[in-house]
Design a protein around this motif. Structure first.
Motif, PDB file in Angstrom:
ATOM      1  N   VAL A 427       0.750  -1.198  -0.065  1.00 32.07           N
ATOM      2  CA  VAL A 427       0.177  -0.069   0.133  1.00 32.07           C
ATOM      3  C   VAL A 427       0.977   1.081   0.337  1.00 32.07           C
ATOM      4  CG1 VAL A 427      -1.750   0.879   1.245  1.00 32.07           C
ATOM      5  CG2 VAL A 427      -1.670  -1.104   1.090  1.00 32.07           C
ATOM      6  N   TYR A 428       0.367   1.762  -1.017  1.00 36.59           N
ATOM      7  CA  TYR A 428       1.647   2.958  -1.319  1.00 36.59           C
ATOM      8  C   TYR A 428       3.107   2.599  -1.255  1.00 36.59           C
ATOM      9  CZ  TYR A 428      -2.737   6.109  -1.414  1.00 36.59           C
ATOM     10  OH  TYR A 428      -4.087   6.465  -1.091  1.00 36.59           O
ATOM     11  N   LYS A 429       3.485   1.535  -1.251  1.00 35.88           N
ATOM     12  CA  LYS A 429       5.239   1.562  -2.493  1.00 35.88           C
ATOM     13  C   LYS A 429       5.458   1.564  -3.059  1.00 35.88           C
ATOM     14  CE  LYS A 429       7.463  -2.131  -0.516  1.00 35.88           C
ATOM     15  NZ  LYS A 429       9.327  -1.820  -1.391  1.00 35.88           N
ATOM     16  N   VAL A 430       6.465   1.815  -3.973  1.00 34.58           N
ATOM     17  CA  VAL A 430       6.552   2.395  -5.681  1.00 34.58           C
ATOM     18  C   VAL A 430       7.809   1.103  -6.159  1.00 34.58           C
ATOM     19  CG1 VAL A 430       7.457   3.810  -6.942  1.00 34.58           C
ATOM     20  CG2 VAL A 430       6.178   4.282  -5.608  1.00 34.58           C
ATOM     21  N   TRP A 431       8.428   1.293  -4.794  1.00 31.19           N
ATOM     22  CA  TRP A 431       9.171  -0.243  -5.610  1.00 31.19           C
ATOM     23  C   TRP A 431       9.720  -1.269  -5.349  1.00 31.19           C
ATOM     24  CZ3 TRP A 431      12.266   2.856  -9.164  1.00 31.19           C
ATOM     25  CH2 TRP A 431      11.814   3.510  -9.769  1.00 31.19           C
ATOM     26  N   GLY A 432       9.631  -2.236  -5.649  1.00 27.90           N
ATOM     27  CA  GLY A 432       9.998  -3.786  -5.978  1.00 27.90           C
ATOM     28  C   GLY A 432      11.373  -4.089  -5.180  1.00 27.90           C
ATOM     29  N   ASP A 433      11.848  -3.998  -3.836  1.00 28.52           N
ATOM     30  CA  ASP A 433      12.983  -3.948  -4.102  1.00 28.52           C
ATOM     31  C   ASP A 433      13.465  -4.985  -2.754  1.00 28.52           C
ATOM     32  OD1 ASP A 433      11.958  -2.864  -1.541  1.00 28.52           O
ATOM     33  OD2 ASP A 433      12.915  -1.050  -1.261  1.00 28.52           O
ATOM     34  N   HIS A 434      12.693  -5.663  -2.827  1.00 27.10           N
ATOM     35  CA  HIS A 434      12.611  -7.059  -1.962  1.00 27.10           C
ATOM     36  C   HIS A 434      13.533  -7.820  -2.237  1.00 27.10           C
ATOM     37  CE1 HIS A 434       9.084  -7.241  -3.986  1.00 27.10           C
ATOM     38  NE2 HIS A 434       8.854  -8.454  -3.204  1.00 27.10           N
ATOM     39  N   LEU A 435      13.334  -8.202  -3.377  1.00 34.08           N
ATOM     40  CA  LEU A 435      13.609  -9.637  -4.002  1.00 34.08           C
ATOM     41  C   LEU A 435      14.669  -9.320  -5.021  1.00 34.08           C
ATOM     42  CD1 LEU A 435      11.141 -10.029  -7.135  1.00 34.08           C
ATOM     43  CD2 LEU A 435      11.453  -7.682  -6.201  1.00 34.08           C
ATOM     44  N   THR A 436      15.164 -10.435  -5.566  1.00 31.44           N
ATOM     45  CA  THR A 436      16.109 -10.584  -7.206  1.00 31.44           C
ATOM     46  C   THR A 436      15.747 -11.933  -7.793  1.00 31.44           C
ATOM     47  OG1 THR A 436      18.063 -10.959  -8.182  1.00 31.44           O
ATOM     48  CG2 THR A 436      18.112 -12.065  -6.000  1.00 31.44           C
ATOM     49  N   TYR A 437      15.315 -11.665  -8.821  1.00 30.93           N
ATOM     50  CA  TYR A 437      15.147 -13.217 -10.363  1.00 30.93           C
ATOM     51  C   TYR A 437      17.011 -13.418 -10.330  1.00 30.93           C
ATOM     52  CZ  TYR A 437      10.330 -12.625 -10.856  1.00 30.93           C
ATOM     53  OH  TYR A 437       8.999 -12.487 -11.037  1.00 30.93           O
ATOM     54  N   HIS A 438      18.066 -12.543 -10.410  1.00 33.10           N
ATOM     55  CA  HIS A 438      18.945 -12.964 -10.873  1.00 33.10           C
ATOM     56  C   HIS A 438      20.805 -13.118 -10.045  1.00 33.10           C
ATOM     57  CE1 HIS A 438      17.722 -10.416 -14.422  1.00 33.10           C
ATOM     58  NE2 HIS A 438      16.784 -11.976 -14.670  1.00 33.10           N
ATOM     59  N   PRO A 439      20.584 -13.910  -9.546  1.00 28.42           N
ATOM     60  CA  PRO A 439      21.801 -14.477  -7.757  1.00 28.42           C
ATOM     61  C   PRO A 439      22.474 -13.990  -8.808  1.00 28.42           C
ATOM     62  CG  PRO A 439      19.836 -15.590  -7.706  1.00 28.42           C
ATOM     63  CD  PRO A 439      19.280 -15.179  -8.671  1.00 28.42           C
ATOM     64  N   LEU A 440      23.506 -14.008  -8.161  1.00 26.09           N
ATOM     65  CA  LEU A 440      25.358 -14.239  -8.898  1.00 26.09           C
ATOM     66  C   LEU A 440      26.148 -14.489  -8.090  1.00 26.09           C
ATOM     67  CD1 LEU A 440      24.602 -12.054 -11.383  1.00 26.09           C
ATOM     68  CD2 LEU A 440      24.660 -14.521 -11.989  1.00 26.09           C
ATOM     69  N   GLY A 441      27.213 -15.485  -8.012  1.00 26.65           N
ATOM     70  CA  GLY A 441      27.773 -14.911  -7.199  1.00 26.65           C
ATOM     71  C   GLY A 441      27.858 -16.032  -6.260  1.00 26.65           C
ATOM     72  N   GLY A 442      29.062 -15.717  -5.384  1.00 30.52           N
ATOM     73  CA  GLY A 442      29.008 -16.441  -3.779  1.00 30.52           C
ATOM     74  C   GLY A 442      30.420 -17.841  -4.051  1.00 30.52           C
ATOM     75  N   ALA A 443      30.787 -17.930  -5.200  1.00 31.87           N
ATOM     76  CA  ALA A 443      31.793 -18.830  -5.518  1.00 31.87           C
ATOM     77  C   ALA A 443      32.562 -18.823  -7.145  1.00 31.87           C
ATOM     78  CB  ALA A 443      31.978 -20.443  -5.636  1.00 31.87           C
ATOM     79  N   VAL A 444      33.148 -16.615  -6.631  1.00 31.77           N
ATOM     80  CA  VAL A 444      33.350 -16.031  -7.991  1.00 31.77           C
ATOM     81  C   VAL A 444      34.636 -16.299  -8.520  1.00 31.77           C
ATOM     82  CG1 VAL A 444      34.709 -13.569  -8.501  1.00 31.77           C
ATOM     83  CG2 VAL A 444      32.563 -13.886  -7.814  1.00 31.77           C
ATOM     84  N   LEU A 445      34.492 -16.711 -10.073  1.00 34.78           N
ATOM     85  CA  LEU A 445      35.507 -17.378 -10.713  1.00 34.78           C
ATOM     86  C   LEU A 445      37.166 -16.205 -10.628  1.00 34.78           C
ATOM     87  CD1 LEU A 445      35.530 -18.986 -13.874  1.00 34.78           C
ATOM     88  CD2 LEU A 445      35.660 -16.837 -14.732  1.00 34.78           C
ATOM     89  N   ASN A 446      38.376 -16.998 -10.753  1.00 33.51           N
ATOM     90  CA  ASN A 446      39.461 -16.725 -10.546  1.00 33.51           C
ATOM     91  C   ASN A 446      39.827 -16.231  -8.696  1.00 33.51           C
ATOM     92  OD1 ASN A 446      41.906 -16.932 -11.558  1.00 33.51           O
ATOM     93  ND2 ASN A 446      42.132 -14.489 -12.042  1.00 33.51           N
ATOM     94  N   LYS A 447      39.314 -16.409  -7.815  1.00 33.42           N
ATOM     95  CA  LYS A 447      38.917 -16.581  -7.265  1.00 33.42           C
ATOM     96  C   LYS A 447      38.799 -17.448  -5.519  1.00 33.42           C
ATOM     97  CE  LYS A 447      37.975 -10.925  -6.389  1.00 33.42           C
ATOM     98  NZ  LYS A 447      37.533  -9.591  -6.163  1.00 33.42           N
ATOM     99  N   ALA A 448      37.251 -17.341  -5.680  1.00 32.25           N
ATOM    100  CA  ALA A 448      36.815 -18.924  -4.959  1.00 32.25           C
ATOM    101  C   ALA A 448      37.664 -19.889  -5.612  1.00 32.25           C
ATOM    102  CB  ALA A 448      35.965 -18.762  -4.688  1.00 32.25           C
ATOM    103  N   THR A 449      37.579 -19.749  -7.223  1.00 32.66           N
ATOM    104  CA  THR A 449      38.177 -20.911  -7.956  1.00 32.66           C
ATOM    105  C   THR A 449      39.332 -20.711  -9.264  1.00 32.66           C
ATOM    106  OG1 THR A 449      36.672 -20.469 -10.072  1.00 32.66           O
ATOM    107  CG2 THR A 449      35.900 -21.869  -7.973  1.00 32.66           C
ATOM    108  N   ASP A 450      39.904 -21.312  -9.519  1.00 37.63           N
ATOM    109  CA  ASP A 450      41.669 -20.742 -10.624  1.00 37.63           C
ATOM    110  C   ASP A 450      40.083 -19.952 -11.533  1.00 37.63           C
ATOM    111  OD1 ASP A 450      40.380 -23.147 -12.483  1.00 37.63           O
ATOM    112  OD2 ASP A 450      41.986 -23.704 -12.360  1.00 37.63           O
ATOM    113  N   ASN A 451      40.827 -20.172 -12.886  1.00 33.37           N
ATOM    114  CA  ASN A 451      39.918 -19.193 -14.290  1.00 33.37           C
ATOM    115  C   ASN A 451      39.222 -20.692 -14.825  1.00 33.37           C
ATOM    116  OD1 ASN A 451      39.701 -17.008 -14.988  1.00 33.37           O
ATOM    117  ND2 ASN A 451      41.139 -16.770 -16.445  1.00 33.37           N
ATOM    118  N   TYR A 452      38.672 -20.999 -14.873  1.00 36.65           N
ATOM    119  CA  TYR A 452      37.796 -22.253 -15.063  1.00 36.65           C
ATOM    120  C   TYR A 452      36.781 -22.820 -13.667  1.00 36.65           C
ATOM    121  CZ  TYR A 452      40.691 -21.151 -19.577  1.00 36.65           C
ATOM    122  OH  TYR A 452      41.467 -20.401 -20.589  1.00 36.65           O
TER     123      TYR A 452
END
Ligand code: FDA
Length: 497
Positions: A427-452
């Motif tokens: 009610v009177y809320k403009v932005w849908g800022d509570h969610l994502t459809y596009h989770p990315l990361g958490g085991a990042v290339l070349n950091k948590a893993t090697d470059n492959y």
């Protein structure tokens, strides 16, 4: 089966898992694909495999007793409803500061997503995957991914005349009148099929509000592309309703993988253990990150490095609606498949897809999902006392996304003399800022893993999904996840097998 030994076990059957399964099988390797969601190959009593967005039933949500629609209000009224607890296709996974929507089943996110298949602009690529050779990606792996996924574009002439994209044409008019670049967006939906839906010659799917809880026709999910080809090799065994809980070095070499079998209420009906020479983590950004932080913290894989769980982003997702004048109806018939966007990335950090509101009635609303250049990154950690993984994201971290989206919509509103809708997210809320459809990361290339994607402390363990990408792709992510998986598996097959 319990006690079996397999050359390769893949955890999860989304984009990363499906690419790995196909390419390994083609290289002559037997693959066991373990997926915690259902197979989604059998119709219910209504003859349909999936339900639509207007009548969510037991098939809609993963183990919830009430729906949790991304747009949870309409005209200021809550629209969620009770449903039986079932291993449904869409998971609205709640963390402290964000709800992360994900697909559950053989095909992962491809079962529930909009199919928007977008290759990032090349000038944006160095920020997306800084350690990856852009030339190779744009010459070889993006084209390979687009071909494998069956990406196509809408016929521009048909677009101009069809009722079901009235909403998109209104979106274009408003974008262009404010001087924003308007772009058509490719999709894996079968555009010929959609034209036949509009002509009334085939069963409707995109034109019957089928999207978030699955499409019964038309959309080329991974079941119809990579996974169909993988199964056709005869080398890929798929176990739906099986959830991986532990991976640890086995005494005789390889890795012991503990797997729980689920029934459709989510109850565990059996626990099995399999030994695999190699394990690919493809449980999605959230699934893979949760598993890896747990395995590191609980001592199953203690030597995973300190980058595990870090670098998680929401691809800057934020939603909003605009209230149009009465002379700008968006149409009572709306294709559930988006086909266009407003590209203000370079100037304002936002790429907004012109999204449908397939309610079946005229709403005079324009609705948008913006992907923004939000710099905030969160971390998964293991909470031993609670026995679960937690994510440090805070709701307030969406503010940069809101500001970037406003770079488009404040201008359009002022030009058109219109206002934001305030009735779609509360009610009177403009932005849908509570969610994502596009989770990315958490085991990042070349950091948590090697470059492959190799977890180098443990030879034979790999990450091959959205967890590798450090939080943002500047556009919808699955083409990039697929292309990166194609690049990595080619290297792994050539050098490790
Ligand atoms: P993905 O999430 O696809 O697959 C992981 C699989 O692993 C799941 O099937 C899961 O059930 C399984 N799993 C998890 N843990 C497990 C365990 N412990 N054991 C066994 N299995 C396990 N993107 C885009 O490019 N264009 C678009 O139009 C959209 N639209 C869109 C709409 C909606 C509603 C959603 C939810 C998402 C999108 N997306 C999208 C995002 C896109 O779907 C997403 O980025 C990819 O599916 C991610 O691919 P992955 O391979 O990383 O994992």
């Amino acid at each position: 089966p319990d006690g079996a030994r397999v050359p390769v076990l893949i955890v999860g059957s989304g984009y990363g898992g499906s690419v790995a399964a196909l390419r390994l099988a083609q290289a002559g390797v037997d693959v066991h694909l373990v997926e915690m969601g259902m197979a989604w190959d059998t119709p219910g009593s209504d003859g349909k495999i999936f339900c639509n967005t207007r009548e969510p039933d037991y098939r809609s949500y993963w183990l919830r007793t009430r729906t949790k629609a991304p747009l949870n209000y309409f005209l200021g009224f809550p629209i969620d409803r009770d449903i039986p607890r079932h291993t449904g296709v869409l998971d609205a996974e709640e963390f402290a500061g964000i709800t992360v929507y994900q697909g559950r089943g053989v095909g992962g996110g491809s079962l529930v997503n909009g199919g928007m298949a977008v290759t990032p602009r090349r000038e944006n690529f160095p920020a997306i995957l800084p350690s990856v050779n852009a030339g190779e990606m744009y010459d070889v792996y993006y084209p390979r991914a687009n071909a494998g996924l069956g990406v196509g574009t809408i016929d521009p002439a048909w677009f101009e005349g069809t009722d079901c994209y009235q909403y998109a044409r209104v979106g274009r008019k408003h974008a262009q009148r404010s001087g924003f670049p308007f772009v058509f967006v490719p999709d894996v939906y079968d555009w010929d099929y959609m034209e036949q839906e509009a002509a009334g010659t085939v069963t409707k799917s995109a034109l019957a509000g089928e999207i978030l809880y699955g499409n019964n026709h038309g959309k080329k999910s991974l079941q119809k592309t990579y996974l169909a080809r993988a199964k056709a090799t005869g080398r890929v065994a798929v176990s739906p309703l099986h959830r991986v809980t532990t991976v640890a070095p086995a005494s005789g070499g390889g890795y012991r993988v503990v797997i729980e079998q689920l029934d459709t209420t989510g109850a565990v009906t059996a626990t099995k253990s399999v030994t695999a020479d190699r394990v690919f983590f493809a449980a999605g950004s959230v699934g893979t990150s949760k598993l890896l932080v747990k395995l590191k913290a609980t001592g199953a894989l203690p030597n995973l490095n300190g980058e595990i769980g870090k670098g998680w982003g929401d691809n800057g997702n934020v939603m909003c609606g605009r209230a149009n004048h009465l002379w700008d109806p968006t149409g009572s018939l709306q294709s559930a498949i988006p086909c266009c966007g407003i590209d203000n990335w370079a100037a304002g950090g936002a790429f907004a897809e012109v999204a449908p509101l397939p309610t079946g009635i005229e709403t005079f609303a324009s609705f948008y999902l913006s992907i923004t250049n939000n710099p905030n990154r969160a971390q998964f950690t293991w909470n031993a006392a609670a026995g679960k993984a937690e994510l440090s994201w805070q709701t307030a971290w969406k503010q940069p996304s809101i500001d970037m989206a406003k770079s488009i919509f404040d201008k359009i509103n002022s030009k058109e003399g219109t206002i934001y809708r305030t009735d779609l997210f509360g009610v009177y809320k403009v932005w849908g800022d509570h969610l994502t459809y596009h989770p990315l990361g958490g085991a990042v290339l070349n950091k948590a893993t090697d470059n492959y994607g190799r977890l180098t402390a443990y030879p034979g363990l790999y990450v091959i999904d959205g967890a590798l990408i450090p939080g943002n792709t500047s556009v919808n992510p699955f083409v990039t996840i697929t292309a990166l998986a194609e690049r990595n598996i080619e290297k792994i097959i050539a050098t490790d097998l």
